[in-house]
Design a protein around this motif. Sequence first.
Motif, mmCIF file in Angstrom:
data_model
loop_
_atom_site.group_PDB
_atom_site.id
_atom_site.type_symbol
_atom_site.label_atom_id
_atom_site.label_comp_id
_atom_site.label_asym_id
_atom_site.label_seq_id
_atom_site.Cartn_x
_atom_site.Cartn_y
_atom_site.Cartn_z
ATOM 1 N N TYR A 124 -1.378 3.604 -7.563
ATOM 2 C CA TYR A 124 -1.031 4.354 -6.690
ATOM 3 C C TYR A 124 -1.090 5.708 -7.252
ATOM 4 C CZ TYR A 124 1.344 0.034 -5.174
ATOM 5 O OH TYR A 124 1.523 -1.308 -4.761
ATOM 6 N N VAL B 135 3.699 3.475 -11.062
ATOM 7 C CA VAL B 135 2.937 3.242 -10.007
ATOM 8 C C VAL B 135 1.640 3.612 -10.145
ATOM 9 C CG1 VAL B 135 4.898 3.120 -8.730
ATOM 10 C CG2 VAL B 135 3.720 5.433 -8.976
ATOM 11 N N GLN B 136 1.250 5.018 -11.030
ATOM 12 C CA GLN B 136 -0.098 5.319 -11.021
ATOM 13 C C GLN B 136 -0.992 4.397 -11.714
ATOM 14 O OE1 GLN B 136 0.179 9.133 -12.686
ATOM 15 N NE2 GLN B 136 0.146 10.145 -10.621
ATOM 16 N N ASP C 271 0.529 -1.417 0.109
ATOM 17 C CA ASP C 271 -0.005 -0.132 0.014
ATOM 18 C C ASP C 271 0.905 1.268 0.084
ATOM 19 O OD1 ASP C 271 -2.830 -1.130 0.074
ATOM 20 O OD2 ASP C 271 -1.852 -2.032 2.058
ATOM 21 N N VAL C 272 2.181 1.250 0.663
ATOM 22 C CA VAL C 272 2.962 2.246 0.733
ATOM 23 C C VAL C 272 4.281 1.743 0.274
ATOM 24 C CG1 VAL C 272 3.945 4.079 2.136
ATOM 25 C CG2 VAL C 272 1.377 3.632 2.444
ATOM 26 N N ALA D 183 5.637 6.154 -2.885
ATOM 27 C CA ALA D 183 4.462 5.917 -3.515
ATOM 28 C C ALA D 183 3.412 5.607 -2.591
ATOM 29 C CB ALA D 183 4.621 4.989 -4.857
ATOM 30 N N SER D 184 2.005 5.804 -2.687
ATOM 31 C CA SER D 184 1.003 5.328 -1.798
ATOM 32 C C SER D 184 -0.391 5.155 -2.596
ATOM 33 C CB SER D 184 1.061 6.492 -0.639
ATOM 34 O OG SER D 184 -0.123 6.124 0.203
ATOM 35 N N LYS D 185 -1.273 4.177 -1.950
ATOM 36 C CA LYS D 185 -2.406 4.144 -2.284
ATOM 37 C C LYS D 185 -3.354 4.998 -1.612
ATOM 38 C CE LYS D 185 -2.248 -0.704 -4.182
ATOM 39 N NZ LYS D 185 -2.450 -1.868 -3.687
ATOM 40 N N PHE E 254 2.450 9.998 -5.523
ATOM 41 C CA PHE E 254 3.941 9.818 -5.623
ATOM 42 C C PHE E 254 4.690 11.005 -5.480
ATOM 43 C CE2 PHE E 254 7.597 9.674 -8.360
ATOM 44 C CZ PHE E 254 8.146 8.813 -8.301
#
Length: 358
Positions: free
Chosen positions: A92, A87-88, A70-71, A117-119, A95
């Motif tokens: 995610y 990542v997008q 998730d991160v 990067a994070s959801k 970023f």
Amino acid sequence: MSDNNNIEASIPVDSSKLVPNSSIKIATFNLFNYLEPPFAFYDFEKILSSEQWQKKQNWIIDYLVEFKPDVIGFQEVFSPEPLKQLVQEQGYPYFHVVDQAEVVDDFICKSPVVAIASKYEITEISAVQPNKELAQVMGLNAEFSFSRKVLRATIDLPHIGPCDCYVVHFKSKRPLIEHEQCSEMLAEKNIIEKLKAQVIGGWGSSIQRGSEAALLFVEMISQREQSTRPIMLLGDFNNTLQDGVLTHLITDKLRFASAFDVNAYLEKYCLNDAWDLFQNTDNDTQHISRKPTHYYGATGSVLDYILLSCEFDANYQGSLFEVSGYDTYDRHLINPIFERDGESTDHGVVLVTLSLRV
């Protein structure tokens, strides 16, 4: 009827089916010279072909699809824009980087940066600045800086709210000075000069790395005091935590302090190795040995870490999550297949699973 009710009540309930987002996966991922062609890393000959680049991209995607962190804290990022797009496309939307690689001679890149990067939503982003006054107290130059800028991102995590996540890539063990072989010197003199350079240069790198860790930890403590937010530290430490150079990152004792005050306050400002928290849970993990994340020749060592504050410690009364899983992805290191792993990374990928305590 009552007997049936008693039987049903004794069946364990899987909280993940009842509570959304009850587990969070955190990863630290050294990408190993992530640079889009036609740029070169460090040397004009080190350029990935289009085929090699796509192979590297696919390898990263395969990991994300299989393990679904998730991160993610990334290191060795030369090309942030392609990574952002990658990542997008994998889910995610958040970023960030806080620095950029240095480019010389138009296409040769040096000084890769860290990224995150994070959801989940990243609400704040900044580069951590070392305290110059404390650096001077330590005997360092007033212009001391981190060898790679440290990224701090505040992420709005489920159930726990804003959390400060730091991504680091501490100074490598490469000596600060090296002796080049000189043909005009006697063999013994060359060895003597190499030895001197190794001793002084290696210790110089240790001073830089240890100073980075100490000054970062001070800033983390100050930020924690001000915000009270939970903390995560992800990264390639280029050192084992057991080495005295970095042990202050996980210090949990104070000398000459009131025992009452220490018990009341210290735990809130300490960091814990996620591996130790995993070992301390109720899972049957005592027989599991920790995998190295990097190999130098045949010698393996753990260089990549995830450190967590007390909110993720099952033994802390006020914790909301516990470390229920710890995985080091190392197939490409111990059993590489060229077609699959030829453009992967020289580090293992560390993934920690945090589960909500209910």
